[in-house]
Design a protein around this motif. Structure first.
Motif, PDB file in Angstrom:
ATOM      1  N   TYR A  65      -7.073   0.099  14.022  1.00  0.00           N
ATOM      2  CA  TYR A  65      -7.954  -0.314  13.164  1.00  0.00           C
ATOM      3  C   TYR A  65      -9.210  -1.447  13.072  1.00  0.00           C
ATOM      4  N   PRO A  75      -5.543   0.224   4.532  1.00  0.00           N
ATOM      5  CA  PRO A  75      -4.136  -0.811   5.422  1.00  0.00           C
ATOM      6  C   PRO A  75      -4.561  -0.749   6.662  1.00  0.00           C
ATOM      7  N   GLY A 124      -1.870   5.641   1.678  1.00  0.00           N
ATOM      8  CA  GLY A 124      -3.715   4.795   1.689  1.00  0.00           C
ATOM      9  C   GLY A 124      -4.162   4.175   0.528  1.00  0.00           C
ATOM     10  N   GLY A 164       1.334  -1.506   5.433  1.00  0.00           N
ATOM     11  CA  GLY A 164       0.399  -0.313   4.870  1.00  0.00           C
ATOM     12  C   GLY A 164       0.987   0.893   5.738  1.00  0.00           C
ATOM     13  N   TYR A 165       0.768   1.580   6.363  1.00  0.00           N
ATOM     14  CA  TYR A 165       1.156   2.878   6.490  1.00  0.00           C
ATOM     15  C   TYR A 165       1.973   3.341   7.454  1.00  0.00           C
ATOM     16  N   GLY A 218      -0.613  -4.350   5.240  1.00  0.00           N
ATOM     17  CA  GLY A 218      -1.317  -3.691   4.463  1.00  0.00           C
ATOM     18  C   GLY A 218      -2.944  -4.142   3.497  1.00  0.00           C
ATOM     19  N   SER A 249       0.483  -1.523   0.034  1.00  0.00           N
ATOM     20  CA  SER A 249       0.057  -0.086  -0.181  1.00  0.00           C
ATOM     21  C   SER A 249       0.988   1.388   0.257  1.00  0.00           C
ATOM     22  N   GLY A 276      -3.439  -5.194   9.069  1.00  0.00           N
ATOM     23  CA  GLY A 276      -4.120  -4.418   7.811  1.00  0.00           C
ATOM     24  C   GLY A 276      -5.405  -4.909   7.650  1.00  0.00           C
ATOM     25  N   SER A 318      -4.188   1.492  -2.565  1.00  0.00           N
ATOM     26  CA  SER A 318      -3.789  -0.216  -1.833  1.00  0.00           C
ATOM     27  C   SER A 318      -3.675  -0.701  -2.981  1.00  0.00           C
TER      28      SER A 318
END
Length: 215
Positions: A122, A142, A65, A89-90, A159, A60, A195, A67
């Protein structure tokens, strides 16, 4: 409905096999919003098969963000191989006593005590709290990064594995989107959020692993 000038697209008219220890990484361009679409596309008309000791990595965009997405006829993974978006991810927070926050709306922040740095959140809340976000049924984001420490950056989130398959997903291997993790140390950065895994298909077989754990 995204900016196609930024999207990298790989189109395979037949089968795509990753074997003999091969690996392939699909990097996403920024999309401006995780709701807009995808930043990279892998399209395979027939079967994407990932053999043992072979991996498809999905990256990602670490600040935006955006993806990748997979559109396949069928998907097959073998034990010891599969699809991995772990730690992709981030970004996590920087090494700093002031600017510690991990990226993303659920990004971990610095807490009042100097040895407690918040992990990314998340779908669930991190160990020291935080904001939850995203969809449980159709994840399109992500994972967020953890807060940075004085001596170490925060770890990135996991991700996004987003797969649309016309037929069957036969997963005998692993489909992973775990948050970044490390053993930890004094003033070390916090772990990233797990993720997302979004599988759209007729059936899933094989008894393999699906995992999106927080760091």
């Amino acid at each position: 409905p995204c900016n196609t000038s930024l999207v990298s697209s790989v189109n395979v008219g037949g089968n795509l096999w990753l074997t003999n220890g091969a690996s392939m990484t699909l990097f996403s361009a920024p999309t401006g919003s995780t709701l807009i679409g995808y930043g990279a596309l892998l399209s395979v008309s027939n079967t994407l098969a990932v053999a043992s000791n072979s991996w498809l990595y999905l990256q990602s965009h670490p600040t935006d963000g955006g993806s990748p997405a997979l559109v396949l006829g069928q998907l097959s993974t073998s034990p010891g191989g599969g699809i991995d978006a772990s730690g992709r991810g981030y970004y996590g927070g920087l090494i700093s006593a002031i600017n510690l926050m991990g990226l993303g709306p659920g990004g971990g922040t610095n807490l009042s005590t100097p040895t407690r740095y918040q992990g990314g959140s998340y779908g669930g809340v991190s160990g020291f709290g935080g904001l939850t976000y995203g969809s449980s049924n159709a994840p399109a984001d992500p994972g967020r990064g953890g807060a940075g420490g004085v001596n170490a950056m925060g770890l990135p989130g996991g991700g996004l594995v987003r797969v649309r398959v016309d037929g069957t997903i036969q997963n005998k291997g692993s489909i992973l989107a775990n948050g970044g993790d490390h053993p930890g140390s004094t003033y070390g950065g916090a772990g990233g959020a797990g993720g997302g895994i979004h599988l759209w298909c007729r059936s899933v077989t094989g008894g393999g692993v699906l995992r999106a754990e927080g760091g």
